[in-house]
Scaffold this motif. Structure first.
Motif, PDB file in Angstrom:
ATOM      1  N   ASN A   7       0.653  -1.025   0.098  1.00  0.00           N
ATOM      2  CA  ASN A   7       0.007  -0.212  -0.084  1.00  0.00           C
ATOM      3  C   ASN A   7       0.804   0.903   0.278  1.00  0.00           C
ATOM      4  N   PHE A   8       2.198   0.640   0.324  1.00  0.00           N
ATOM      5  CA  PHE A   8       3.183   2.473   0.412  1.00  0.00           C
ATOM      6  C   PHE A   8       3.829   2.767  -1.008  1.00  0.00           C
ATOM      7  N   TYR A   9       3.266   1.814  -2.578  1.00  0.00           N
ATOM      8  CA  TYR A   9       3.967   2.060  -3.421  1.00  0.00           C
ATOM      9  C   TYR A   9       3.167   3.218  -3.834  1.00  0.00           C
ATOM     10  N   ASN A  10       2.522   4.139  -4.457  1.00  0.00           N
ATOM     11  CA  ASN A  10       2.158   5.966  -4.366  1.00  0.00           C
ATOM     12  C   ASN A  10       1.591   5.845  -3.663  1.00  0.00           C
ATOM     13  N   THR A  11       2.180   6.049  -2.289  1.00  0.00           N
ATOM     14  CA  THR A  11       1.419   7.157  -1.356  1.00  0.00           C
ATOM     15  C   THR A  11       1.956   8.114  -1.518  1.00  0.00           C
ATOM     16  N   PRO A  12       1.440   9.630  -0.612  1.00  0.00           N
ATOM     17  CA  PRO A  12       2.296  10.557  -0.936  1.00  0.00           C
ATOM     18  C   PRO A  12       3.760  10.088   0.513  1.00  0.00           C
ATOM     19  N   ILE A  13       4.255  11.321   0.670  1.00  0.00           N
ATOM     20  CA  ILE A  13       5.501  11.174   1.743  1.00  0.00           C
ATOM     21  C   ILE A  13       4.678  11.374   2.540  1.00  0.00           C
ATOM     22  N   LYS A  14       3.759  12.642   3.163  1.00  0.00           N
ATOM     23  CA  LYS A  14       3.332  12.836   4.472  1.00  0.00           C
ATOM     24  C   LYS A  14       2.202  11.646   4.764  1.00  0.00           C
ATOM     25  N   GLN A  15       1.377  11.176   3.855  1.00  0.00           N
ATOM     26  CA  GLN A  15       1.028   9.701   4.739  1.00  0.00           C
ATOM     27  C   GLN A  15       2.280   8.845   4.896  1.00  0.00           C
TER      28      GLN A  15
END
Length: 101
Positions: free
Chosen positions: A46-54
């Protein structure tokens, strides 16, 4: 270990392997480690295309959760690893009285 690329593939991968693990062993440690690895794999997917803040928020929440667990179980962990071994028979010197020989 083969890591699936999607959540759906991960679920189809996890359920049969978890069932097989339960058939093979009833070890709580093995089951706990399996579930920990599964959570880490799901987080990685789930981290693949998540923003840095998230990602940062997730790391703070996960780190805080781990810290709370360690603080909550600090005394049992201390007793298990260190507490019962502070006075070992190997490190004590017994006094011998010459009159008892």
């Amino acid at each position: 270990m083969i890591i699936p690329k999607t959540n759906r593939a991960m679920i189809y991968y996890m359920l049969p392997t978890f069932l097989l693990l339960n058939i093979i062993t009833m070890s709580r440690t093995a089951i706990g480690v399996y579930l920990l690895i599964a959570v880490i794999q799901l987080a990685w997917i789930n981290f693949y295309n998540t923003p840095i803040k998230q990602k940062k928020h997730f790391a703070i929440i996960a780190g805080g959760g781990i810290l709370l667990i360690l603080v909550g179980f600090a005394q049992p962990l201390y007793q298990f690893f260190i507490g019962g071994r502070t006075q070992s028979k190997w490190h004590t010197v017994e006094c011998f009285d010459i009159r008892t020989l």
